[in-house]
Motif scaffolding. Structure first.
Motif, PDB file in Angstrom:
ATOM      1  N   ALA B 140     -46.001   5.858  97.775  1.00 15.31           N
ATOM      2  CA  ALA B 140     -47.264   5.345  98.325  1.00 15.31           C
ATOM      3  C   ALA B 140     -47.516   5.945  99.697  1.00 15.31           C
ATOM      4  CB  ALA B 140     -47.221   3.826  98.403  1.00 15.31           C
ATOM      5  N   SER B 141     -46.457   6.087 100.502  1.00 18.69           N
ATOM      6  CA  SER B 141     -46.668   6.634 101.837  1.00 18.69           C
ATOM      7  C   SER B 141     -47.080   8.097 101.772  1.00 18.69           C
ATOM      8  CB  SER B 141     -45.413   6.478 102.681  1.00 18.69           C
ATOM      9  OG  SER B 141     -44.447   7.401 102.287  1.00 18.69           O
ATOM     10  N   LEU B 144     -50.921   8.154  99.989  1.00 18.49           N
ATOM     11  CA  LEU B 144     -52.003   7.470 100.700  1.00 18.49           C
ATOM     12  C   LEU B 144     -51.947   7.635 102.203  1.00 18.49           C
ATOM     13  CD1 LEU B 144     -52.214   4.257  98.575  1.00 18.49           C
ATOM     14  CD2 LEU B 144     -53.848   6.080  98.722  1.00 18.49           C
ATOM     15  N   ASP B 145     -50.927   8.281 102.740  1.00 19.09           N
ATOM     16  CA  ASP B 145     -50.915   8.503 104.180  1.00 19.09           C
ATOM     17  C   ASP B 145     -50.810   9.991 104.524  1.00 19.09           C
ATOM     18  OD1 ASP B 145     -49.893   8.755 106.929  1.00 19.09           O
ATOM     19  OD2 ASP B 145     -49.958   6.577 106.876  1.00 19.09           O
ATOM     20  N   ALA B 148     -53.406  11.784 101.897  1.00 21.77           N
ATOM     21  CA  ALA B 148     -54.524  10.949 101.466  1.00 21.77           C
ATOM     22  C   ALA B 148     -55.737  11.792 101.113  1.00 21.77           C
ATOM     23  CB  ALA B 148     -54.885   9.947 102.557  1.00 21.77           C
ATOM     24  N   TYR B 149     -55.819  12.971 101.694  1.00 23.65           N
ATOM     25  CA  TYR B 149     -56.944  13.867 101.403  1.00 23.65           C
ATOM     26  C   TYR B 149     -56.917  14.289  99.935  1.00 23.65           C
ATOM     27  CZ  TYR B 149     -60.531  16.966 103.214  1.00 23.65           C
ATOM     28  OH  TYR B 149     -61.707  17.561 103.484  1.00 23.65           O
ATOM     29  N   THR B 151     -55.728  12.495  97.492  1.00 26.24           N
ATOM     30  CA  THR B 151     -56.151  11.326  96.719  1.00 26.24           C
ATOM     31  C   THR B 151     -57.659  11.188  96.731  1.00 26.24           C
ATOM     32  OG1 THR B 151     -54.108  10.337  97.456  1.00 26.24           O
ATOM     33  CG2 THR B 151     -55.657   8.902  96.382  1.00 26.24           C
ATOM     34  N   LEU B 152     -58.277  11.514  97.883  1.00 21.47           N
ATOM     35  CA  LEU B 152     -59.743  11.503  97.946  1.00 21.47           C
ATOM     36  C   LEU B 152     -60.315  12.498  96.949  1.00 21.47           C
ATOM     37  CD1 LEU B 152     -62.268  10.507  99.359  1.00 21.47           C
ATOM     38  CD2 LEU B 152     -62.006  12.341 100.985  1.00 21.47           C
ATOM     39  N   GLU B 154     -58.902  13.456  94.096  1.00 23.93           N
ATOM     40  CA  GLU B 154     -58.733  12.904  92.744  1.00 23.93           C
ATOM     41  C   GLU B 154     -59.812  11.879  92.449  1.00 23.93           C
ATOM     42  OE1 GLU B 154     -54.813  11.373  92.139  1.00 23.93           O
ATOM     43  OE2 GLU B 154     -53.941  13.156  93.032  1.00 23.93           O
ATOM     44  N   ILE B 155     -60.099  11.026  93.441  1.00 23.90           N
ATOM     45  CA  ILE B 155     -61.130   9.999  93.246  1.00 23.90           C
ATOM     46  C   ILE B 155     -62.478  10.651  93.028  1.00 23.90           C
ATOM     47  CG2 ILE B 155     -62.427   8.315  94.574  1.00 23.90           C
ATOM     48  CD1 ILE B 155     -60.064   6.992  95.319  1.00 23.90           C
ATOM     49  N   LEU B 158     -62.710  11.765  89.408  1.00 21.38           N
ATOM     50  CA  LEU B 158     -62.990  10.634  88.522  1.00 21.38           C
ATOM     51  C   LEU B 158     -64.460  10.221  88.631  1.00 21.38           C
ATOM     52  CD1 LEU B 158     -60.139   8.008  88.698  1.00 21.38           C
ATOM     53  CD2 LEU B 158     -61.209   8.897  86.683  1.00 21.38           C
ATOM     54  N   PHE B 159     -64.943  10.136  89.884  1.00 26.09           N
ATOM     55  CA  PHE B 159     -66.330   9.723  90.140  1.00 26.09           C
ATOM     56  C   PHE B 159     -67.305  10.651  89.431  1.00 26.09           C
ATOM     57  CE2 PHE B 159     -69.963  10.319  93.073  1.00 26.09           C
ATOM     58  CZ  PHE B 159     -70.518   9.070  92.945  1.00 26.09           C
TER      59      PHE B 159
END
Lengths: 149, 183
Positions: B140-141, B144-145, B148-149, B151-152, B154-155, B158-159
């Protein structure tokens, strides 16, 4: 596809009982993402499977009755916006995009790790709703008939 | 037994499962045999001590199975066509594969031994991850830390995927409405 009135009464009743446990487990996995294995993606898929079990047991008409698809789509889209807002707040308060600006707290506590739980919750909402919307779109699309016409 | 032996065993199991899925005549049994591959991948992640990935892989496998079953079971996709073996084409394929394998033997020798970390950044994450981010779960660290870019990104994927599929659905329903009005 034929008339989809869902499955038998036994399946419907057991789905109604079990559904909340599935959602609870998914929410647990999302909220404890920074402490235990799992996180936003895994918990989101669990919640999406819970929604999918409504659809399998009650049929497509049951989903249209129970859930407001337009609202789910709005919620799913706004979670991306909230993710970006958290990132921009990182610029303002932490000095870099998506910086961890909240106080880290102590290790192994539920309220710790700054922005990580917040981002986990947003990712969980996003993944759960978007996977469920994919299933709804696939159910409405009549895959086989489109190719033949 | 060391982890490598288990991994080779799981790989053989997965290859057998995919060959079975190709050769079976019944579409339901074939889809179930495809599930063996996903199960093997998630068990392999468990052996390599990555429970996060194992959970996500296993759940996505269930999801993909349900979608495959709903999509393909009622349709007549399993039309038997007598496929004759093209000896020239399969011979060329086998020769090319053997050539690639022979050329890549030197690469196998250059790889680091199994389980050795490659990157110095990974060593930094393992040593300082808990102190710098405050998250007990190292995965998670990282996602998301530190990254985190990613993960953005990936989102965003999906969007865009959901937006595109909902657009196709809307176009199709509009066309159906027009067709019912004109007929």
């Amino acid at each position: 596809m034929n008339e989809q009135q869902g499955m038998t009464l036994i399946v419907k009743t057991i789905t109604r009982i079990i559904l909340w446990m599935i959602f609870l487990y998914g929410i647990y996995i999302i909220l404890h993402g920074h402490l235990t294995p799992g996180g936003g993606f895994g918990g989101g898929v669990i919640i999406a499977l819970g929604f999918l079990s409504i659809m399998l047991a009650y049929g497509r008409s049951g989903v249209d009755e129970w859930l407001n698809i337009k609202f789910l789509h709005d919620l799913e889209t706004s979670s991306v916006l909230l993710f970006l807002i958290v990132g921009i707040l990182g610029i303002a308060l932490g000095g870099a995009f998506l910086a961890n600006f909240i106080n880290h707290g102590s290790l192994f506590h539920l309220l710790s790790a700054g922005t990580i739980p917040v981002l986990n919750i947003l990712i969980g909402i996003k993944v759960a709703l978007s996977l469920f919307l994919v299933v709804i779109v696939l159910a409405h699309m009549h895959i086989g008939e489109g190719g033949q016409s | 037994m060391p982890t490598e032996t288990w991994l080779i065993f799981i790989l053989i199991f997965m290859i057998l499962g995919s060959i079975t899925a190709l050769e079976l005549k019944d579409i339901l049994s074939s889809i179930i045999s495809i599930g063996i591959v996903g199960l093997g991948v998630s068990v392999a992640f468990l052996f390599m001590q990555a429970p996060d990935l194992a959970i996500v892989q296993f759940l996505f496998e269930i999801f993909a199975m349900i979608i495959l079953l709903r999509a393909f079971l009622k349709k007549d996709y399993h039309q038997e066509s007598t496929s004759r073996l093209n000896w020239l084409l399969s011979g060329v394929t086998i020769i090319v594969l053997i050539a690639i394998f022979l050329f890549s033997i030197s690469v196998f020798n250059a790889l680091p031994p199994f389980g050795q970390p490659l990157l110095t950044t990974a060593e930094h994450y393992i040593a300082h991850g808990a102190a710098e981010t405050g998250a007990a779960n190292l995965v998670a660290s990282v996602i998301l830390d530190y990254r985190a870019y990613d993960t953005l990104g990936e989102i965003t994927v999906l969007f865009t995927a959901i937006l595109g599929s909902l657009t196709i659905l809307r176009i199709q329903s509009q066309r159906k409405k027009e067709g019912s009005e004109s007929s």
